[in-house]
Write a protein that holds these residues in place. Structure first.
Motif, mmCIF file in Angstrom:
data_model
loop_
_atom_site.group_PDB
_atom_site.id
_atom_site.type_symbol
_atom_site.label_atom_id
_atom_site.label_comp_id
_atom_site.label_asym_id
_atom_site.label_seq_id
_atom_site.Cartn_x
_atom_site.Cartn_y
_atom_site.Cartn_z
ATOM 1 N N ASP A 64 0.844 -1.179 0.000
ATOM 2 C CA ASP A 64 0.000 0.000 0.000
ATOM 3 C C ASP A 64 0.886 1.238 0.000
ATOM 4 O O ASP A 64 1.885 1.297 0.704
ATOM 5 C CB ASP A 64 -0.878 -0.011 1.253
ATOM 6 C CG ASP A 64 -1.864 1.136 1.254
ATOM 7 O OD1 ASP A 64 -2.132 1.672 0.174
ATOM 8 O OD2 ASP A 64 -2.356 1.486 2.332
ATOM 9 N N GLY A 65 0.537 2.244 -0.792
ATOM 10 C CA GLY A 65 1.327 3.462 -0.808
ATOM 11 C C GLY A 65 1.226 4.189 -2.135
ATOM 12 O O GLY A 65 0.369 3.905 -2.970
ATOM 13 N N VAL A 66 2.130 5.134 -2.328
ATOM 14 C CA VAL A 66 2.186 5.934 -3.541
ATOM 15 C C VAL A 66 3.135 5.256 -4.534
ATOM 16 O O VAL A 66 4.277 4.950 -4.185
ATOM 17 C CB VAL A 66 2.693 7.358 -3.223
ATOM 18 C CG1 VAL A 66 2.774 8.201 -4.486
ATOM 19 C CG2 VAL A 66 1.787 8.012 -2.190
ATOM 20 N N VAL A 67 2.673 5.014 -5.734
ATOM 21 C CA VAL A 67 3.521 4.401 -6.755
ATOM 22 C C VAL A 67 4.525 5.445 -7.236
ATOM 23 O O VAL A 67 4.152 6.446 -7.844
ATOM 24 C CB VAL A 67 2.686 3.870 -7.930
ATOM 25 C CG1 VAL A 67 3.606 3.281 -8.997
ATOM 26 C CG2 VAL A 67 1.702 2.812 -7.460
ATOM 27 N N ILE A 68 5.803 5.199 -6.960
ATOM 28 C CA ILE A 68 6.838 6.178 -7.335
ATOM 29 C C ILE A 68 7.615 5.748 -8.567
ATOM 30 O O ILE A 68 8.507 6.478 -9.008
ATOM 31 C CB ILE A 68 7.813 6.422 -6.171
ATOM 32 C CG1 ILE A 68 8.480 5.110 -5.734
ATOM 33 C CG2 ILE A 68 7.100 7.083 -5.005
ATOM 34 C CD1 ILE A 68 9.578 5.296 -4.703
ATOM 35 N N GLY A 69 7.304 4.589 -9.123
ATOM 36 C CA GLY A 69 8.002 4.149 -10.327
ATOM 37 C C GLY A 69 8.026 2.647 -10.439
ATOM 38 O O GLY A 69 7.218 1.944 -9.812
ATOM 39 N N ALA A 98 10.271 15.317 -6.751
ATOM 40 C CA ALA A 98 9.539 15.679 -5.540
ATOM 41 C C ALA A 98 8.105 16.078 -5.862
ATOM 42 O O ALA A 98 7.170 15.734 -5.129
ATOM 43 C CB ALA A 98 10.262 16.817 -4.812
ATOM 44 N N GLN A 99 7.906 16.791 -6.957
ATOM 45 C CA GLN A 99 6.552 17.210 -7.328
ATOM 46 C C GLN A 99 5.702 16.028 -7.788
ATOM 47 O O GLN A 99 4.500 15.985 -7.512
ATOM 48 C CB GLN A 99 6.619 18.286 -8.411
ATOM 49 C CG GLN A 99 7.139 19.618 -7.893
ATOM 50 C CD GLN A 99 7.042 20.719 -8.928
ATOM 51 O OE1 GLN A 99 7.137 20.474 -10.127
ATOM 52 N NE2 GLN A 99 6.885 21.950 -8.467
ATOM 53 N N VAL A 100 6.299 15.079 -8.479
ATOM 54 C CA VAL A 100 5.551 13.884 -8.873
ATOM 55 C C VAL A 100 5.086 13.120 -7.638
ATOM 56 O O VAL A 100 3.932 12.673 -7.553
ATOM 57 C CB VAL A 100 6.402 12.982 -9.784
ATOM 58 C CG1 VAL A 100 5.744 11.608 -9.969
ATOM 59 C CG2 VAL A 100 6.593 13.630 -11.146
ATOM 60 N N GLU A 248 8.274 7.190 -14.167
ATOM 61 C CA GLU A 248 7.724 7.550 -15.471
ATOM 62 C C GLU A 248 6.472 8.385 -15.255
ATOM 63 O O GLU A 248 5.558 7.970 -14.539
ATOM 64 C CB GLU A 248 7.397 6.295 -16.283
ATOM 65 C CG GLU A 248 8.613 5.444 -16.606
ATOM 66 C CD GLU A 248 8.222 4.160 -17.336
ATOM 67 O OE1 GLU A 248 7.339 3.447 -16.832
ATOM 68 O OE2 GLU A 248 8.794 3.890 -18.402
ATOM 69 N N ALA A 249 6.410 9.540 -15.876
ATOM 70 C CA ALA A 249 5.264 10.422 -15.704
ATOM 71 C C ALA A 249 4.083 9.968 -16.549
ATOM 72 O O ALA A 249 4.259 9.413 -17.640
ATOM 73 C CB ALA A 249 5.643 11.851 -16.077
ATOM 74 N N THR A 250 2.882 10.174 -16.024
ATOM 75 C CA THR A 250 1.680 9.953 -16.819
ATOM 76 C C THR A 250 1.508 11.125 -17.787
ATOM 77 O O THR A 250 2.222 12.126 -17.711
ATOM 78 C CB THR A 250 0.449 9.842 -15.915
ATOM 79 O OG1 THR A 250 0.264 11.095 -15.227
ATOM 80 C CG2 THR A 250 0.644 8.737 -14.873
#
Length: 264
Positions: A64-69, A98-100, A248-250
């Motif tokens: 569980d968490g924020v997908v960072i890559g 950091a912003q992502v 990778e950015a959306t």
């Protein structure tokens, strides 16, 4: 495990013995069970015969968490910023990463408070995040008010205050994590790196890599790679583990934040 309705509780199970003469008697009406409604169909229970059958019904459950890559195997990597214990993260890297992380943290339902001396670089992201709600607030250094973080309203504080950030008025707490962004390894970096539960390192100079290696005990092979990392790659380190992650950015993130970059 029970078959049929898949519901376990009182009143559910195999049927009792046949009653003589039941064929001539009228079919009894199904009675309602308190709290359960009508009694469902009665069927024999199913039993898994061996370990192989049990493995076939296993469900994959991710972190569980924020997908960072993604990692080297292109599997998602998550960062658990919303947690019931204080959590300090240091990122030696670029504003874009950091912003992502902040943008994706808002998507999990958390609020983000940014402490920065350059509010203009955060304004667009703050306005776009939260779908019209004020999910991201921007504050001058040393002026972040108490956030009132809770299990129902977790908070991520992003400290974008240069290579020598001043001591903040707020710190990590239950359901309130702190991400400190360092553009490079400055004089205060060793102290911050030692006190952090998680450290992210993007491309740095060989001299900076040596400092990071001494503080975090990073093996020589990983240190040699740090000065050559792509803008989208980060080495994330805990006290026991290390992992390279590609962010990778959306399409929405690329339109808002641009392409990955180490230096702004």
């Amino acid at each position: 495990m029970s078959g049929g309705s898949g519901v376990r509780g009182r009143g559910y199970g195999p049927a009792g013995p046949a009653v003589p003469g039941a064929g001539a008697a009228p079919r009894p009406t199904r009675r309602a069970m308190p709290g359960f409604g009508l009694r469902g169909p009665r069927r024999d229970r199913h039993v898994l015969g061996d370990g192989g059958q049990l493995g076939s019904v296993a469900l994959p459950v991710g972190d569980d968490g924020v997908v960072i890559g993604v990692d080297a195997a292109h599997q998602p990597v998550t960062l658990g910023v919303n947690r019931p214990t204080p959590f300090d993260v240091v990122l030696v890297g670029g504003l874009w990463t950091a912003q992502v992380i902040a943008f994706r943290t808002v998507a999990t339902g958390a609020r983000v408070a940014v402490e920065t001396a350059r509010p203009h670089v955060w304004t667009a992201m703050a306005q776009a995040a939260g779908g019209g709600q004020q999910a991201v607030t921007i504050h001058e250094p040393g002026r972040v008010p108490p956030q009132g973080a809770s299990v129902a309203g977790p908070v991520l504080i992003v400290r974008d205050c240069g290579a020598q950030p001043p001591r903040g008025r707020v710190s990590s707490a239950p359901w309130q994590s702190v991400l400190t962004l360092l553009p490079y390894v400055g004089p205060n970096a060793p102290r911050l790196l030692r006190n952090a539960e998680l450290v992210g390192v993007q491309r740095v100079s060989p001299q900076e890599a040596e400092v990071i290696g001494r503080v975090l005990t990073v093996p020589g092979g990983d240190l040699a790679v740090l000065p050559t990392l792509d803008d989208s790659i980060t080495l994330w380190c805990t006290r026991r583990h290390r992992q390279f992650v590609m962010t990778e950015a959306t399409d929405a993130e690329s339109g808002l934040l641009g392409v990955a970059r180490r230096v702004d």
